[in-house]
Design an enzyme around this catalytic site. Structure first.
Site, short mmCIF file in Angstrom:
data_model
loop_
_atom_site.label_atom_id
_atom_site.label_comp_id
_atom_site.label_asym_id
_atom_site.label_seq_id
_atom_site.Cartn_x
_atom_site.Cartn_y
_atom_site.Cartn_z
N ASP A 89 -4.74 4.48 11.60
CA ASP A 89 -4.82 3.04 11.39
C ASP A 89 -6.20 2.51 11.77
O ASP A 89 -7.19 3.23 11.63
CB ASP A 89 -3.71 2.36 12.20
CG ASP A 89 -3.12 1.15 11.51
OD1 ASP A 89 -3.84 0.15 11.37
OD2 ASP A 89 -1.95 1.21 11.10
N HIS A 115 -4.48 -4.34 13.65
CA HIS A 115 -3.31 -3.79 12.97
C HIS A 115 -2.76 -2.56 13.69
O HIS A 115 -1.56 -2.47 13.97
CB HIS A 115 -3.70 -3.43 11.53
CG HIS A 115 -2.55 -3.07 10.63
ND1 HIS A 115 -2.12 -1.77 10.48
CD2 HIS A 115 -1.77 -3.82 9.82
CE1 HIS A 115 -1.12 -1.74 9.61
NE2 HIS A 115 -0.89 -2.97 9.19
N SER A 154 4.35 -2.38 6.99
CA SER A 154 3.66 -1.60 8.02
C SER A 154 4.51 -1.56 9.28
O SER A 154 4.67 -0.51 9.92
CB SER A 154 2.30 -2.24 8.37
OG SER A 154 1.36 -2.03 7.37
#
Length: 560
Positions: free
Chosen positions: A135, A165, A355
């Site tokens: 990520d 994120h 996600s």
């Protein structure tokens, strides 16, 4: 993402895929290898092995950027106008982004992720399991103190998470709840994390960087049990030859469980993004629990990508909590600074997206592996799909796949799942289809060649067990995928009356499920096949653009 009705769009995508796979073509090769930056193309070259790919690139006057054994290839630069032997597939460099998420503005009390998935407030599930988070990086925050087993930075930007994120995903998986008196613990707080940083502070990366991260995991596969890759791209390539999906499949076959999101381009059909379109991998869509622990009001998030994929495969496999979930902030990150309304207390943040659903699923898988470390990826996928719960808002028609991820049911069944009826049926089916390999090959060739008489004869030569498997696999398909296949098959000149079209769609789908990866790669790369594909409209391209649809055929509970 095209549907069976979007023929021009599909053809454009097919043309791009075939053209890319055949070779790198363009302007004549430059007189000097360093004469112009525009004279070089960044590509991924794959084939039989990384060393062979490197030799082929150098022989064509190209530069090898890095070896990528995980895809049996290399990242390279090739001069415009150069050609490689057709044995090598050439894919262009492309941008990949995090599977974008929304930041809800509601200020009501947010249920914790553990409540959403049905886990008790306290617990230390996931002990002894390591999850690699591929990520934007993972920030140093109190909830993750002592949780990281390793870090690897493929971006050159150093440790940390400038986008925000990756930290959010890490928190859903393994946060300790240190900043909330344990309230916002992850679903696997006993697990360890590996920070595989592949994306920058804007949430962007590229194919080569992600593949380098996956190569690192392959090199350290004994230390990694689960990969969470909450990234997405609009790949023009079929999953059989897309280097990203092939790298993830390689990890899967090495025994590393891979979880990917369906993407956030919903709610339309055909909105699943890559790598969630690969039928082998576990693809998770997102459900919105409506802020309660009551499963009766769960619905598929409007943003959640829905199938069938542009190649006709039913996706997602299941859905998990991804709407209005609370996890960790990365203070000062792009997401954090841009969405102050989404902050929850001092250390947490609220977001929605697939996600998040993928990260929650990865955490539950870590919990299952802590219970039964011998579970393999195929078995884990079978376990999650077959223990999923039903709800009116999570039907296959609405994009819910097999249903909602049921963490308590997964943990209760994990210890003995290897002996389950579903797994035994899958093993039996695999053996059955394998014994009929030559007959399936003959049937597949006849279908691809448009030879109805030969296809009829080959079908009748299949064993009763193989034909039974084909019927069950077809019957259990996502209705949208089944309808897509029937429509696509109906375009065939010799499909006959409506009943014949339906029957042959089922048979052809079964043959497609059998096809091997080597055959599929050759089919996509062959000029003769490409010509046949155009002559036979969309069906030939779609029906034979598959390799491991059979992995999906066991994702159902056999009828008793």
């Amino acid at each position: 993402m095209g549907s069976a009705k979007a023929t021009p769009a599909y053809r454009r995508r097919l043309a791009a895929a075939v053209a890319t796979a055949l070779a790198v073509t363009g302007l004549p090769a430059p007189a000097s290898a360093h004469s112009s930056a525009a004279a070089w193309r960044d590509v991924i070259v794959t084939g039989t092995d990384a060393d062979g790919a490197a030799r082929a690139v150098r022989a064509a006057g190209g530069r090898v950027v890095t070896l990528l054994p995980v895809v049996r290839g290399v990242a390279a630069q090739l001069p415009e106008g150069s050609h490689l032997d057709p044995a090598w597939l050439v894919a262009p460099q492309r941008e990949i982004t995090v599977a974008g998420a929304s930041t809800p503005t509601d200020t009501g009390k947010a249920e914790t992720i553990r409540e959403m998935v049905g886990l008790p407030a306290t617990g230390n599930e996931g002990r002894g399991v390591t999850v690699a988070v591929v990520d934007t990086g993972i920030a140093d925050v109190p909830d993750l103190a002592g949780q990281l087993a390793d870090r690897v930075d493929l971006t050159g930007t150093g440790d940390g998470d400038g986008y925000g994120h990756g930290t959010f995903m890490a928190g859903l998986i393994a946060a300790t709840g240190a900043a909330s008196d344990g309230a916002h613990r992850g679903v696997a707080p006993g697990a360890k994390l590996i920070d595989v940083k592949v994306a920058d502070a804007d949430g962007r990366t590229d194919l080569t960087t992600v593949l380098r991260g996956l190569q690192w995991i392959s090199d350290h596969r004994k230390d990694v049990q689960v990969v969470n890759l909450s990234l997405s791209s609009q790949s023009p390539l079929p999953y059989q030859i897309d280097p990203l999906t092939q790298a993830l499949e390689s990890l899967w076959h090495q025994g590393v469980m891979v979880v990917v999101p369906s993407g956030n381009d919903g709610p339309g059909q055909g909105s699943v993004t890559s790598p969630g379109n690969d039928p082998l991998l576990l693809t998770t869509g997102g459900l919105d629990a409506s802020g309660t622990s009551d499963r009766g009001d769960d619905v598929v998030g409007i943003w959640s990508g829905r199938g069938p994929t542009w190649q006709g495969d039913a996706k997602p496999d299941l859905v998990a909590a991804g709407g209005h979930v609370v996890s960790l902030r990365s203070p000062g990150s792009i997401v954090d600074e841009g969405n102050p309304q989404a902050r929850v207390g001092n250390g947490y943040f609220r977001g929605s997206g697939t996600s998040m659903a993928a990260a929650v699923t990865s955490g539950v898988i870590a919990d299952a592996l802590a219970v039964q470390p011998k579970l393999r990826p195929d078995t884990i996928k079978n376990l999650l799909v077959n223990t999923a719960y039903d709800s009116t808002g999570l039907s296959r028609q609405s994009g819910g796949g097999a249903g909602g991820l049921d963490a308590p049911a997964v943990l209760a069944a994990a210890a003995n799942w290897h002996a389950s009826k579903a797994q035994r049926q899958y093993d039996e089916d695999t053996a059955t289809v394998g014994r009929d390999a030559k007959r399936w090959a003959a049937f597949g060739k006849a279908v691809a060649d448009g030879d109805k008489k030969a296809a009829d004869q080959a079908w009748n030569k299949l064993s009763p067990a193989s034909r039974d498997w084909a019927a069950r696999a077809w019957a259990q398909l996502d209705p949208a995928a089944r309808a897509w296949a029937a429509r696509a098959w109906a375009a065939r000149a010799w499909a006959g009356e409506e009943w014949a079209a339906r029957a042959w769609a089922a048979r052809a789908w079964a043959a497609r499920a059998w096809a091997s990866d080597d055959w599929a790669a050759r089919a996509w790369a062959g000029e003769e096949w490409a010509a046949r594909a155009w002559a036979a409209d969309d069906w030939a391209a779609r029906a034979w653009a598959a390799q491991r649809w059979s992995a999906q055929s066991w994702a159902w509970m056999p009828q008793s």
